[in-house]
Write a protein that holds these residues in place. Structure first.
Motif, PDB file in Angstrom:
ATOM      1  N   MET A   1       1.166  -0.963  -0.154  1.00  0.00           N
ATOM      2  CA  MET A   1       0.140  -0.042   0.017  1.00  0.00           C
ATOM      3  C   MET A   1       1.148   0.796   0.122  1.00  0.00           C
ATOM      4  SD  MET A   1      -3.022  -1.059   2.753  1.00  0.00           S
ATOM      5  CE  MET A   1      -3.816  -2.510   3.521  1.00  0.00           C
ATOM      6  N   ILE A   2       0.497   1.942  -0.390  1.00  0.00           N
ATOM      7  CA  ILE A   2       1.103   3.649  -0.854  1.00  0.00           C
ATOM      8  C   ILE A   2       0.166   4.374   0.276  1.00  0.00           C
ATOM      9  CG2 ILE A   2       2.111   5.704  -1.611  1.00  0.00           C
ATOM     10  CD1 ILE A   2       2.635   3.362  -4.485  1.00  0.00           C
ATOM     11  N   LEU A   3       0.429   5.151   1.056  1.00  0.00           N
ATOM     12  CA  LEU A   3       0.083   6.377   1.757  1.00  0.00           C
ATOM     13  C   LEU A   3       0.685   7.478   1.458  1.00  0.00           C
ATOM     14  CD1 LEU A   3      -2.497   6.663   3.862  1.00  0.00           C
ATOM     15  CD2 LEU A   3      -0.976   6.913   5.593  1.00  0.00           C
ATOM     16  N   TYR A   4      -0.991   8.634   1.307  1.00  0.00           N
ATOM     17  CA  TYR A   4      -0.357   9.885   0.651  1.00  0.00           C
ATOM     18  C   TYR A   4      -0.637  10.744   1.673  1.00  0.00           C
ATOM     19  CZ  TYR A   4       0.020   8.631  -4.052  1.00  0.00           C
ATOM     20  OH  TYR A   4       0.332   7.738  -5.367  1.00  0.00           O
ATOM     21  N   TYR A   5      -0.169  11.435   2.349  1.00  0.00           N
ATOM     22  CA  TYR A   5      -0.052  11.972   3.605  1.00  0.00           C
ATOM     23  C   TYR A   5       0.441  13.971   3.481  1.00  0.00           C
ATOM     24  CZ  TYR A   5       4.696  12.154   5.496  1.00  0.00           C
ATOM     25  OH  TYR A   5       6.258  12.037   5.454  1.00  0.00           O
ATOM     26  N   THR A   6      -0.200  14.211   4.157  1.00  0.00           N
ATOM     27  CA  THR A   6       0.758  16.457   4.529  1.00  0.00           C
ATOM     28  C   THR A   6       0.790  16.068   6.136  1.00  0.00           C
ATOM     29  OG1 THR A   6      -0.926  16.910   2.416  1.00  0.00           O
ATOM     30  CG2 THR A   6      -0.058  18.640   4.247  1.00  0.00           C
ATOM     31  N   PRO A   7       1.521  16.709   6.800  1.00  0.00           N
ATOM     32  CA  PRO A   7       1.955  17.215   7.920  1.00  0.00           C
ATOM     33  C   PRO A   7       0.710  17.388   8.714  1.00  0.00           C
ATOM     34  CG  PRO A   7       4.277  16.676   6.722  1.00  0.00           C
ATOM     35  CD  PRO A   7       3.142  16.949   6.127  1.00  0.00           C
ATOM     36  N   GLY A   8       0.221  17.401   9.509  1.00  0.00           N
ATOM     37  CA  GLY A   8      -0.520  18.442  10.649  1.00  0.00           C
ATOM     38  C   GLY A   8      -2.472  18.057  10.610  1.00  0.00           C
ATOM     39  N   THR A   9      -2.378  16.307   9.168  1.00  0.00           N
ATOM     40  CA  THR A   9      -3.466  16.814   8.905  1.00  0.00           C
ATOM     41  C   THR A   9      -4.323  15.162   9.848  1.00  0.00           C
ATOM     42  OG1 THR A   9      -3.413  15.674   6.882  1.00  0.00           O
ATOM     43  CG2 THR A   9      -3.193  18.019   7.026  1.00  0.00           C
ATOM     44  N   CYS A  10      -5.678  15.191   9.330  1.00  0.00           N
ATOM     45  CA  CYS A  10      -5.743  13.619   9.661  1.00  0.00           C
ATOM     46  C   CYS A  10      -5.279  12.565   9.725  1.00  0.00           C
ATOM     47  CB  CYS A  10      -7.393  13.181  10.013  1.00  0.00           C
ATOM     48  SG  CYS A  10      -8.034  13.544   8.266  1.00  0.00           S
ATOM     49  N   ALA A  11      -4.097  13.255   8.565  1.00  0.00           N
ATOM     50  CA  ALA A  11      -4.037  11.708   7.276  1.00  0.00           C
ATOM     51  C   ALA A  11      -2.665  10.224   8.977  1.00  0.00           C
ATOM     52  CB  ALA A  11      -2.918  11.950   6.735  1.00  0.00           C
ATOM     53  N   LEU A  12      -2.517  11.238   9.889  1.00  0.00           N
ATOM     54  CA  LEU A  12      -1.849  10.499  10.919  1.00  0.00           C
ATOM     55  C   LEU A  12      -2.678   9.862  11.273  1.00  0.00           C
ATOM     56  CD1 LEU A  12       1.008  11.352  12.932  1.00  0.00           C
ATOM     57  CD2 LEU A  12      -1.179  12.033  14.772  1.00  0.00           C
ATOM     58  N   GLY A  13      -3.609   9.466  11.549  1.00  0.00           N
ATOM     59  CA  GLY A  13      -4.491   8.332  11.505  1.00  0.00           C
ATOM     60  C   GLY A  13      -4.241   6.939  10.548  1.00  0.00           C
ATOM     61  N   ALA A  14      -4.130   7.674   9.718  1.00  0.00           N
ATOM     62  CA  ALA A  14      -3.322   6.040   8.683  1.00  0.00           C
ATOM     63  C   ALA A  14      -2.705   5.855   8.402  1.00  0.00           C
ATOM     64  CB  ALA A  14      -4.431   6.561   7.287  1.00  0.00           C
ATOM     65  N   MET A  15      -1.295   6.814   9.441  1.00  0.00           N
ATOM     66  CA  MET A  15      -0.144   6.227   8.930  1.00  0.00           C
ATOM     67  C   MET A  15       0.093   5.959  10.056  1.00  0.00           C
ATOM     68  SD  MET A  15       3.065   9.365   8.182  1.00  0.00           S
ATOM     69  CE  MET A  15       1.897  10.409   8.590  1.00  0.00           C
ATOM     70  N   ALA A  16      -0.228   5.837  11.417  1.00  0.00           N
ATOM     71  CA  ALA A  16      -0.481   4.919  12.302  1.00  0.00           C
ATOM     72  C   ALA A  16      -1.072   3.798  12.586  1.00  0.00           C
ATOM     73  CB  ALA A  16      -0.262   5.995  13.928  1.00  0.00           C
ATOM     74  N   LEU A  17      -2.335   3.404  11.646  1.00  0.00           N
ATOM     75  CA  LEU A  17      -2.586   2.612  12.183  1.00  0.00           C
ATOM     76  C   LEU A  17      -2.024   1.408  10.951  1.00  0.00           C
ATOM     77  CD1 LEU A  17      -5.387   1.066  12.993  1.00  0.00           C
ATOM     78  CD2 LEU A  17      -6.268   1.314  10.640  1.00  0.00           C
ATOM     79  N   LEU A  18      -1.541   2.519   9.747  1.00  0.00           N
ATOM     80  CA  LEU A  18      -0.308   1.109   8.827  1.00  0.00           C
ATOM     81  C   LEU A  18       0.766   0.801   9.657  1.00  0.00           C
ATOM     82  CD1 LEU A  18      -0.144   2.865   5.302  1.00  0.00           C
ATOM     83  CD2 LEU A  18      -0.992   0.841   6.121  1.00  0.00           C
ATOM     84  N   ARG A  19       1.042   1.061  10.731  1.00  0.00           N
ATOM     85  CA  ARG A  19       2.524   0.926  10.677  1.00  0.00           C
ATOM     86  C   ARG A  19       2.223   0.049  12.003  1.00  0.00           C
ATOM     87  NH1 ARG A  19       5.099  -0.886  13.911  1.00  0.00           N
ATOM     88  NH2 ARG A  19       7.087  -0.417  15.184  1.00  0.00           N
ATOM     89  N   HIS A  20       0.795   0.430  12.767  1.00  0.00           N
ATOM     90  CA  HIS A  20       0.352  -0.891  13.997  1.00  0.00           C
ATOM     91  C   HIS A  20      -0.160  -2.032  12.966  1.00  0.00           C
ATOM     92  CE1 HIS A  20      -1.324  -1.524  17.439  1.00  0.00           C
ATOM     93  NE2 HIS A  20      -2.386  -2.458  16.984  1.00  0.00           N
ATOM     94  N   ALA A  21      -1.049  -1.918  12.417  1.00  0.00           N
ATOM     95  CA  ALA A  21      -1.073  -3.193  11.353  1.00  0.00           C
ATOM     96  C   ALA A  21      -0.183  -4.131  10.710  1.00  0.00           C
ATOM     97  CB  ALA A  21      -1.613  -3.029  10.448  1.00  0.00           C
ATOM     98  N   GLU A  22       1.416  -3.714  11.179  1.00  0.00           N
ATOM     99  CA  GLU A  22       2.226  -4.500  10.642  1.00  0.00           C
ATOM    100  C   GLU A  22       2.218  -5.295   9.428  1.00  0.00           C
ATOM    101  OE1 GLU A  22       3.546  -6.836  14.029  1.00  0.00           O
ATOM    102  OE2 GLU A  22       4.218  -4.429  14.359  1.00  0.00           O
ATOM    103  N   ARG A  23       2.298  -3.861   8.243  1.00  0.00           N
ATOM    104  CA  ARG A  23       2.427  -4.644   6.971  1.00  0.00           C
ATOM    105  C   ARG A  23       2.909  -3.780   6.026  1.00  0.00           C
ATOM    106  NH1 ARG A  23      -1.738  -7.039   3.506  1.00  0.00           N
ATOM    107  NH2 ARG A  23      -0.813  -5.332   1.989  1.00  0.00           N
ATOM    108  N   PRO A  24       3.537  -3.955   5.151  1.00  0.00           N
ATOM    109  CA  PRO A  24       4.302  -3.532   4.249  1.00  0.00           C
ATOM    110  C   PRO A  24       3.567  -2.311   3.761  1.00  0.00           C
ATOM    111  CG  PRO A  24       4.521  -5.497   3.548  1.00  0.00           C
ATOM    112  CD  PRO A  24       3.771  -5.462   4.163  1.00  0.00           C
ATOM    113  N   PHE A  25       4.487  -1.367   3.326  1.00  0.00           N
ATOM    114  CA  PHE A  25       3.747  -0.211   3.025  1.00  0.00           C
ATOM    115  C   PHE A  25       4.496   1.093   2.411  1.00  0.00           C
ATOM    116  CE2 PHE A  25       4.083   3.544   6.737  1.00  0.00           C
ATOM    117  CZ  PHE A  25       3.523   2.672   7.610  1.00  0.00           C
TER     118      PHE A  25
END
Lengths: 224, 224
Positions: A1-25
């Motif tokens: 998966m590839i996650l598009y994010y901008t610092p300071g936005t609610c995309a932080l949530g998806a970024m943390a969940l990807l890390r927590h989910a322990e899947r390659p991204f």
């Protein structure tokens, strides 16, 4: 998966969940000003982050859709069973956070969507912050008896709430006014997955050696 | 199930979906002014409709949670398989409609949440309608190639979009500006389930003899 994010936005949530989910991204940093630009709009026509490219090369946007997709495709058992009461509760929270809670901040951060006359923006912000306060108060009461949004376990909703609830710290003294929320955010920032996402936002390229993080990819037009 | 609704709101979507799902249900009419009152707030502390009492006596609110619950507990096969691409697409649309699309109307209908000074409300409404127009244009383009929100089949999203898209007809000439959306709404109003819900909103107590509709129940405090 590839996650598009901008610092300071609610995309932080998806970024943390990807890390927590322990899947390659991989991650793709979208500068604040580039979100509405021609390149990123080939990814998400609405120009919003987060956006997620799935393993079968589809693009999803909208936080709750992105978070559910990550949870469903994670080995970590993050998703309640389809049709269960826990899934209902998750859906209620995802919708509340994505609509009423998030939208309370729109006039504060994007007053130009509401009033063209700049000289009225301070009034708009000041009066709209009352609605933000009402939403923060609702969350604060909920967190009085709940260590995480849904009870005793870190889940999908916690990185998402953390990503947005931090916005209110600029305007309110949480320690005084929303002490349960204040303590919750302190705990959440110490969660490894959220600490990871915050480090990424701060420009730390190698914040962890374990987990599925496979580095950044460049922002390029998506061929559709 | 019992669905709490107020005529003219997005609760029309859940009402139509219940009718379409062919499950037994009752309705509870919540007068517009009673939504924030003490009785209804024992049902939903946020004071919003729709709210749904499930068959096992839990209360759900937030449209997307209510719609998904109805679809999951319907024999009509309304819900895509968990983890499928179709479910992702459904989640993207549910979130978009519940957040960005719905929220575009907030300053138009509830200007007092944004500005205390009544004399500025006309400016707020006028400028905010530009964002409503942008959302309607996005939907209109989508409907150029799609008979329903998700392709060829009436589904969860159609009554929901219908419930909200009608709000814009007060401000825009759909035939001229959003012709695909205009034709879509005409078709949707002819769908039996949506025609049922519109008749209920108009005070028709027995709009159909078939289906699962089991009449109205009174608005009483919920014992919790």
């Amino acid at each position: 998966m590839i996650l598009y994010y901008t610092p300071g936005t609610c995309a932080l949530g998806a970024m943390a969940l990807l890390r927590h989910a322990e899947r390659p991204f991989q991650l793709c940093h979208v500068p604040r000003d580039a979100r509405m630009g021609p390149i990123f709009r080939t990814v998400n026509p609405h120009g919003h982050v987060p956006a997620l490219v799935t393993d079968d090369d589809r693009v999803l946007w909208e936080n709750s859709a992105v978070l559910i997709h990550i949870a469903q495709h994670s080995p970590a058992g993050l998703m309640p069973a389809a049709g269960s009461a826990a899934e209902d509760e998750l859906n209620v929270w995802l919708s509340y956070l994505g609509s009423e809670f998030h939208a309370a901040f729109y006039p504060v951060f994007k007053p130009q969507l509401f009033l063209r006359d700049d000289s009225l923006h301070d009034d708009l912000r000041r009066d709209s912050l009352k609605n933000v306060r009402r939403q923060l108060a609702y969350i604060d009461v909920h967190l009085e008896d709940n260590r995480f949004v849904m009870g005793d376990t870190f889940g999908i909703l916690d990185p998402y709430l953390t990503a947005m609830a931090r916005w209110g710290e600029r305007f309110f003294d949480y320690e005084r006014e929303f002490p349960n929320l204040g303590r919750y955010l302190e705990r959440m920032r110490a969660e490894p997955s959220i600490a990871f996402a915050l480090a990424i936002e701060n420009g730390d390229e190698q914040p962890t050696v374990d987990g599925g993080y496979a580095g950044h990819t460049d922002l390029v037009p998506r061929d559709v």
